[in-house]
Design an enzyme around this catalytic site. Structure first.
Site, PDB file in Angstrom:
ATOM      1  CD  GLU A 158      -1.524  -2.858   2.081  1.00  0.00           C
ATOM      2  OE1 GLU A 158      -0.253  -2.498   1.877  1.00  0.00           O
ATOM      3  OE2 GLU A 158      -2.718  -3.056   1.743  1.00  0.00           O
ATOM      4  N   PRO A 209      10.495 -15.513  -0.366  1.00  0.00           N
ATOM      5  CG  PRO A 209      11.192 -15.441   1.442  1.00  0.00           C
ATOM      6  CD  PRO A 209      11.769 -15.608   0.480  1.00  0.00           C
ATOM      7  CG  ASN A 255       1.347  -5.364  -7.103  1.00  0.00           C
ATOM      8  OD1 ASN A 255       1.288  -5.491  -8.294  1.00  0.00           O
ATOM      9  ND2 ASN A 255       2.230  -4.543  -7.483  1.00  0.00           N
ATOM     10  N   PRO A 256       1.520  -8.470  -8.881  1.00  0.00           N
ATOM     11  CG  PRO A 256      -0.341  -9.162 -10.408  1.00  0.00           C
ATOM     12  CD  PRO A 256      -0.417  -8.295  -9.658  1.00  0.00           C
ATOM     13  CD  GLU A 263       6.587  -4.067  -6.962  1.00  0.00           C
ATOM     14  OE1 GLU A 263       7.056  -5.063  -6.661  1.00  0.00           O
ATOM     15  OE2 GLU A 263       6.766  -2.650  -5.772  1.00  0.00           O
TER      16      GLU A 263
END
Length: 439
Positions: A68, A270, A337-338, A340
């Site tokens: 965020e 991770p 989140n894909p 980046e």
């Protein structure tokens, strides 16, 4: 649930917070011992300020965690460009470190106060925010009530609501309406999110898209990147990022299945680096050779897995590969989140459980920049195909770039929606004498 029952439930929540307040010190001490709180700044969680409030308009911006925080950085810089002070609160030690490294000179950072009456009242009374902007999905009833009592606008940006959260709130609709109805504006990520917020009582609600599509790629140290590239040499690579418990075993299985064919280096990052010791032990038990970033281990031809157990270096790991599996999607649910990896030139792979990033994945898959795999065996086949098929890999990378370009624009829509609230603050800021800090 009736309105009367909803009011009673919210009152019970506030009373419970007050009753448990004497135990808060011990709770924070325990979390600090576990590394989940900054020991030297625990008083901030009780609403005690550690910095002075600047003179002039100030907007309180809250971002729960690292993702965020990264998403709202461009919005924060737009507020600063308009000469509005920004008080940025976060809830985790890792997000605080990120703020220090990327926004230290642009914002005032504090840890968010616990959602208990005394800390929240103390915090608001000291900082006197002209507006409160929160990112994504957290709902804190006491904070919402205290802001509403002072008639401080509450705005939610990059707002989303998961399937599970929506069902939970919808089953308690009167409570939801009592909370969401106090929001001055909701700027949602998608049409579905907007519809859900309206159903729960929020108004007005507009759609902007995902602010994460307008962020800059995560940075990295170019010297460190060059050093690792030299160590890797001509070996092929793939990465598994933001993985959760259970997914690292799948990564190990994929590596062992593909190593005889490709001799590849696996980069494993991770989601929670504090699990690195346990992950390393599991990998070694599987017969794999591990190098860790935190130890500054050298990558040799014998290294099987490069364990990325550092904070804030996703830009480094993604620049070392062109194939990225994004976790919390195979053995866990919700997705990560894909965007980046797509913006940094990676073909994106994911498990099927991506509800929290549904729109982003739909767009990437439709354009050809991402592929969904259902299990470990399918992941191994997809990684092998992309490792040996340069044309297919480049095609996915290019499609991901195209998808990212189409998704941009959320920032400008968000700022436009905020203008009724921030334009008066800009005027006020520019009329302020140039004194630095209120004493």
């Amino acid at each position: 649930m009736s309105r009367v029952s909803a009011r009673a439930a919210l009152l019970a929540y506030r009373v419970a917070g007050i009753a448990l307040y004497p135990l808060v010190g011990s709770y924070l001490a325990y979390r600090a011992m576990k590394g989940k709180e900054d020991r030297s700044r625990r008083l901030e969680r009780l609403g005690f300020a550690s910095l002075a409030r600047p003179r002039g308009p100030l907007v309180w911006v809250h971002a729960a965690s690292v993702g965020e925080t990264i998403a709202i950085m461009p919005m924060i810089r737009e507020l600063r460009r308009r000469e509005i002070h920004v008080l940025l609160t976060t809830g985790t030690v890792t997000s605080a470190a990120l703020v220090q490294s990327r926004l230290a000179d642009e914002v005032i950072h504090q840890y968010v106060p616990l959602d208990v009456k005394f800390p929240v009242k103390r915090f608001i009374a000291y900082w006197k925010p002209d507006a409160c902007i929160t990112a994504e999905s957290e709902i804190w009833p006491t904070t919402i009530a205290e802001l509403a009592r002072r008639h401080i606008p509450q705005i939610r940006v990059n707002a989303r609501i998961s399937d599970r959260s929506f069902d939970r709130w919808h089953n308690r609709l009167s409570i939801a309406e009592a909370l969401f109805g106090r929001m001055s504006l909701v700027v949602a990520q998608s049409d579905l999110d907007a519809e859900r917020f309206r159903d729960l009582g929020a108004w007005p609600v507009i759609v902007s898209g995902n602010l994460k599509s307008d962020t800059d790629p995560p940075p990295c140290d170019e010297a460190v990147l060059a050093a690792y590239r030299r160590q890797i040499g001509n070996r092929s690579t793939w990465a598994a990022i933001s993985t959760f418990e259970g997914e690292e075993k799948s990564v190990a299985a994929v590596h062992k299945a593909l190593k005889p064919k490709n001799g590849q280096l696996t980069i494993l990052v991770p989601r929670h680096p504090d699990r690195a010791d346990a992950i390393e032990a599991m990998l070694k038990e599987a017969g794999l050779t591990v190098a860790r970033r935190s130890r500054k281990d050298v990558l040799t031809p014998e290294t099987d897995v490069f364990l990325g157990d550092s904070i804030g270096e996703m830009g480094l790991y993604l620049r070392l590969t062109e194939i990225a599996f994004v976790g919390k999607s195979l053995a866990s649910e919700g997705g990560q989140n894909p965007l980046e990896p797509a913006m940094l030139g990676c073909a994106v792979l994911s498990g099927p459980h991506v509800q929290n990033f549904r729109d982003a994945y739909q767009h990437l898959v439709r354009k050809g920049g991402a592929r969904i795999v259902k299990d470990t065996e399918m992941l191994a086949k997809a990684v092998h195909y992309l490792l040996v098929n340069d044309l297919a890999r480049v095609k996915m990378v290019d499609a991901g770039h195209d998808a990212m370009e189409e998704m941009r624009g959320a920032l400008s829509k968000t700022v436009k929606a905020l203008e009724p609230y921030i334009n008066p603050l800009t005027v006020s800021a520019r009329l302020q004498p140039k004194a630095a800090v209120a004493r």
